[in-house]
Design an enzyme around this catalytic site. Sequence first.
Site, PDB file in Angstrom:
ATOM      1  N   ASP A  98      -3.394   4.734 -15.744  1.00 53.51           N
ATOM      2  CA  ASP A  98      -4.811   4.958 -16.083  1.00 53.51           C
ATOM      3  C   ASP A  98      -5.016   6.426 -16.473  1.00 53.51           C
ATOM      4  O   ASP A  98      -4.129   7.258 -16.289  1.00 53.51           O
ATOM      5  CB  ASP A  98      -5.725   4.533 -14.921  1.00 53.51           C
ATOM      6  CG  ASP A  98      -5.581   5.426 -13.679  1.00 53.51           C
ATOM      7  OD1 ASP A  98      -5.748   6.655 -13.805  1.00 53.51           O
ATOM      8  OD2 ASP A  98      -5.309   4.895 -12.589  1.00 53.51           O
ATOM      9  N   HIS A 154       5.127   7.056 -15.770  1.00 56.34           N
ATOM     10  CA  HIS A 154       5.218   5.637 -16.147  1.00 56.34           C
ATOM     11  C   HIS A 154       4.417   5.320 -17.410  1.00 56.34           C
ATOM     12  O   HIS A 154       4.092   4.158 -17.656  1.00 56.34           O
ATOM     13  CB  HIS A 154       4.759   4.750 -14.977  1.00 56.34           C
ATOM     14  CG  HIS A 154       5.715   4.753 -13.819  1.00 56.34           C
ATOM     15  ND1 HIS A 154       5.415   4.279 -12.574  1.00 56.34           N
ATOM     16  CD2 HIS A 154       7.009   5.195 -13.736  1.00 56.34           C
ATOM     17  CE1 HIS A 154       6.463   4.415 -11.764  1.00 56.34           C
ATOM     18  NE2 HIS A 154       7.433   4.981 -12.441  1.00 56.34           N
ATOM     19  N   CYS A 197       5.432   2.497 -39.455  1.00 56.56           N
ATOM     20  CA  CYS A 197       6.488   1.756 -40.165  1.00 56.56           C
ATOM     21  C   CYS A 197       6.104   0.304 -40.479  1.00 56.56           C
ATOM     22  O   CYS A 197       6.909  -0.426 -41.064  1.00 56.56           O
ATOM     23  CB  CYS A 197       7.788   1.774 -39.353  1.00 56.56           C
ATOM     24  SG  CYS A 197       7.775   0.665 -37.930  1.00 56.56           S
ATOM     25  N   ASN A 200      -1.853   9.051   2.455  1.00 55.22           N
ATOM     26  CA  ASN A 200      -1.871   7.622   2.119  1.00 55.22           C
ATOM     27  C   ASN A 200      -2.731   6.899   3.139  1.00 55.22           C
ATOM     28  O   ASN A 200      -3.065   7.450   4.188  1.00 55.22           O
ATOM     29  CB  ASN A 200      -0.428   7.073   2.136  1.00 55.22           C
ATOM     30  CG  ASN A 200      -0.238   5.878   1.229  1.00 55.22           C
ATOM     31  OD1 ASN A 200      -0.795   5.815   0.141  1.00 55.22           O
ATOM     32  ND2 ASN A 200       0.545   4.904   1.672  1.00 55.22           N
TER      33      ASN A 200
HETATM   34  P1  OAD Z   1       1.483   0.433  -4.643  1.00 52.59           P
HETATM   35  O1  OAD Z   1       0.486  -0.646  -4.878  1.00 52.59           O
HETATM   36  O2  OAD Z   1       2.889   0.033  -4.438  1.00 52.59           O
HETATM   37  O3  OAD Z   1       1.054   1.295  -3.375  1.00 52.59           O
HETATM   38  C1  OAD Z   1      -0.235   1.797  -3.248  1.00 52.59           C
HETATM   39  C2  OAD Z   1      -0.296   2.619  -1.978  1.00 52.59           C
HETATM   40  O4  OAD Z   1      -1.594   3.167  -1.896  1.00 52.59           O
HETATM   41  C3  OAD Z   1      -0.073   1.811  -0.692  1.00 52.59           C
HETATM   42  O5  OAD Z   1       0.842   2.502   0.153  1.00 52.59           O
HETATM   43  C4  OAD Z   1      -1.455   1.743  -0.052  1.00 52.59           C
HETATM   44  O6  OAD Z   1      -1.404   1.771   1.370  1.00 52.59           O
HETATM   45  C5  OAD Z   1      -2.102   2.997  -0.586  1.00 52.59           C
HETATM   46  N1  OAD Z   1      -3.566   2.906  -0.722  1.00 52.59           N
HETATM   47  C6  OAD Z   1      -4.315   1.824  -1.024  1.00 52.59           C
HETATM   48  N2  OAD Z   1      -5.616   2.145  -1.073  1.00 52.59           N
HETATM   49  C7  OAD Z   1      -5.687   3.470  -0.792  1.00 52.59           C
HETATM   50  C8  OAD Z   1      -6.757   4.405  -0.673  1.00 52.59           C
HETATM   51  N3  OAD Z   1      -8.028   4.036  -0.882  1.00 52.59           N
HETATM   52  N4  OAD Z   1      -6.459   5.678  -0.367  1.00 52.59           N
HETATM   53  C9  OAD Z   1      -5.156   6.078  -0.157  1.00 52.59           C
HETATM   54  N5  OAD Z   1      -4.124   5.239  -0.247  1.00 52.59           N
HETATM   55  C10 OAD Z   1      -4.368   3.958  -0.569  1.00 52.59           C
HETATM   56  O7  OAD Z   1       1.344   1.462  -5.857  1.00 52.59           O
HETATM   57  P2  OAD Z   1       2.356   2.598  -6.355  1.00 52.59           P
HETATM   58  O8  OAD Z   1       3.112   3.174  -5.209  1.00 52.59           O
HETATM   59  O9  OAD Z   1       1.595   3.507  -7.232  1.00 52.59           O
HETATM   60  O10 OAD Z   1       5.108   0.822 -11.845  1.00 52.59           O
HETATM   61  O11 OAD Z   1       3.343   1.735  -7.239  1.00 52.59           O
HETATM   62  C11 OAD Z   1       4.398   2.373  -7.884  1.00 52.59           C
HETATM   63  C12 OAD Z   1       4.718   1.668  -9.170  1.00 52.59           C
HETATM   64  O12 OAD Z   1       4.907   0.272  -8.921  1.00 52.59           O
HETATM   65  C13 OAD Z   1       3.606   1.676 -10.199  1.00 52.59           C
HETATM   66  O13 OAD Z   1       3.581   2.867 -10.948  1.00 52.59           O
HETATM   67  C14 OAD Z   1       3.936   0.500 -11.064  1.00 52.59           C
HETATM   68  C15 OAD Z   1       4.243  -0.491  -9.966  1.00 52.59           C
HETATM   69  O14 OAD Z   1       5.086  -1.529 -10.301  1.00 52.59           O
HETATM   70  C16 OAD Z   1       5.410   0.109 -12.947  1.00 52.59           C
HETATM   71  O15 OAD Z   1       4.723  -0.816 -13.345  1.00 52.59           O
HETATM   72  C17 OAD Z   1       6.662   0.570 -13.626  1.00 52.59           C
END
Ligand code: OAD
Length: 223
Positions: A89, A104, A134, A193
Amino acid sequence: MKITILTGAGVSAESGLGTFRDAGGLWTQYDLNDVATPEGFARNPALVHDFYNARRANCAEASPNAAHEALAALAAGAHDVTLITQNIDDLHHRAGSPDVIHMHGELMRALCAQCDARWDAPLVMSPQDPCPACSAKATRPDVVWFGEIPYHMDAIAQAVATADLFVAIGTSAEVYPAAGLVELAQGQTLEINLEPSARANAFDAHRFGPATQVVPAWVAELR
Ligand code: OAD
């Protein structure tokens, strides 16, 4: 102080953008093999475009929250801040953070799989869209899928290794190489987190709670 920050979906959760792995998260609704791999795109590009078109529409309706705004304010202050995000985003950018490193990729950008041209994505993309450079009908969102190498890894590794403080915010630490960046840190490390991540033990310090509360409080202490 040199501060390097890595954000994940948790930082945008309170803006109404779904996380991936929480209850009801995107990867509980969709099979990531279908919508977030090159093989899935080759099998069914229309399905993949529909998935990212829906993400793009959600993103366009969402606004940056207090966590995005606090991080932008931190970068505008006296510290030397590098902001890396796994998020596709544009909410950090809209909050005013300069030079966000999108490891990403970006939902709002398009990529030609044929010639590597990049341009601003329209709100709705389709497999029939010709590349403006292209003309190949091989346009895709400029996002990194599973099995692909994240962008800017050299600059990211350097920013983490040279930081006095490395902070991971709102990420489950389930996806590598992002989850392994903490191992490169030579300064202090902090995890912010909702709950301990999969790599919580690798961090020196932790602050648990909603990003819109914990991040502004942490930034206020630093400034
Ligand atoms: P996740 O959905 O795996 O993890 C989100 C984290 O945010 C979790 O540990 C939640 O506990 C925490 N969380 C949720 N709500 C929150 C809040 N209000 N305040 C603070 N923390 C909160 O997302 P990512 O770790 O970003 O990649 O995922 C990593 C990658 O996996 C993404 O970039 C995407 C996905 O597959 C690709 O698509 C390549």
